[in-house]
Design a protein around this motif. Structure first.
Motif, PDB file in Angstrom:
ATOM      1  N   HIS A   1       2.015 -17.720  -2.354  1.00  0.00           N
ATOM      2  CA  HIS A   1       0.792 -18.053  -3.357  1.00  0.00           C
ATOM      3  C   HIS A   1       0.524 -18.575  -4.625  1.00  0.00           C
ATOM      4  N   PRO A   2      -0.416 -19.290  -4.515  1.00  0.00           N
ATOM      5  CA  PRO A   2      -1.237 -21.031  -5.531  1.00  0.00           C
ATOM      6  C   PRO A   2      -0.720 -20.278  -6.946  1.00  0.00           C
ATOM      7  N   GLU A   3      -0.585 -18.936  -6.896  1.00  0.00           N
ATOM      8  CA  GLU A   3      -0.249 -18.016  -8.289  1.00  0.00           C
ATOM      9  C   GLU A   3       1.280 -19.201  -9.081  1.00  0.00           C
ATOM     10  N   LEU A   4       2.001 -19.126  -7.949  1.00  0.00           N
ATOM     11  CA  LEU A   4       3.510 -19.815  -7.865  1.00  0.00           C
ATOM     12  C   LEU A   4       3.669 -20.787  -8.658  1.00  0.00           C
TER      13      LEU A   4
ATOM     14  N   ARG B   1       5.735 -23.798 -13.341  1.00  0.00           N
ATOM     15  CA  ARG B   1       4.756 -24.392 -14.969  1.00  0.00           C
ATOM     16  C   ARG B   1       5.543 -23.639 -15.643  1.00  0.00           C
ATOM     17  N   SER B   2       5.019 -22.663 -16.248  1.00  0.00           N
ATOM     18  CA  SER B   2       5.230 -21.638 -17.057  1.00  0.00           C
ATOM     19  C   SER B   2       7.234 -21.098 -17.121  1.00  0.00           C
TER      20      SER B   2
ATOM     21  N   ASP C   1      13.045 -24.275 -21.944  1.00  0.00           N
ATOM     22  CA  ASP C   1      13.204 -25.382 -22.890  1.00  0.00           C
ATOM     23  C   ASP C   1      12.611 -24.965 -23.874  1.00  0.00           C
ATOM     24  N   GLU C   2      12.107 -24.085 -23.909  1.00  0.00           N
ATOM     25  CA  GLU C   2      11.855 -23.329 -25.847  1.00  0.00           C
ATOM     26  C   GLU C   2      13.086 -22.373 -25.668  1.00  0.00           C
ATOM     27  N   THR C   3      13.415 -21.582 -24.399  1.00  0.00           N
ATOM     28  CA  THR C   3      14.663 -20.809 -24.947  1.00  0.00           C
ATOM     29  C   THR C   3      15.761 -22.382 -24.997  1.00  0.00           C
ATOM     30  N   ARG C   4      16.511 -23.145 -24.414  1.00  0.00           N
ATOM     31  CA  ARG C   4      17.188 -23.950 -25.184  1.00  0.00           C
ATOM     32  C   ARG C   4      16.829 -24.320 -26.857  1.00  0.00           C
ATOM     33  N   ALA C   5      15.329 -25.291 -27.393  1.00  0.00           N
ATOM     34  CA  ALA C   5      14.985 -25.317 -28.186  1.00  0.00           C
ATOM     35  C   ALA C   5      15.841 -24.569 -29.343  1.00  0.00           C
TER      36      ALA C   5
END
Length: 98
Positions: free
Chosen positions: A69-72, A77-78, A84-88
């Motif tokens: 589904h295009p929502e995937l 992206r999310s 990335d935010e978890t790693r930071a």
């Protein structure tokens, strides 16, 4: 706790359109209430990793059982941003949950 945070992050993620600012505010309020209810947080990295795993698992389940589904694409992206935010070490703060 991390699994529930993942649900809240997903709720916030899916309400990212400008017309959904009220929904995003509610998601963040719920997340802050959840984390605040625990008092002192355990390791925020562990909570963040579990949250990202929940979002990833939901995306996988959707793709596996419902198909593409295009929502995937939005999920992909999310998820990249969430990882990335978890790693930071900034996921909970940057998501407005702290």
């Amino acid at each position: 706790m991390g699994w529930l945070v993942g649900e809240i992050l997903e709720w916030d993620m899916m309400a990212s359109a400008p017309e959904n600012t009220a929904k995003r505010a509610v998601a963040r309020r719920v997340g802050r209430a959840l984390l605040g209810g625990y008092g002192a947080l355990p390791d925020t990295t562990v909570v963040s990793r579990a949250a990202v795993l929940r979002v990833l698992t939901h995306a996988h389940d959707f793709a596996a059982y419902r198909g593409w589904h295009p929502e995937l694409t939005h999920y992909a992206r999310s998820l990249s941003r969430l990882v990335d935010e978890t790693r930071a070490g900034t996921l909970l703060a940057s998501s407005g949950l702290l």
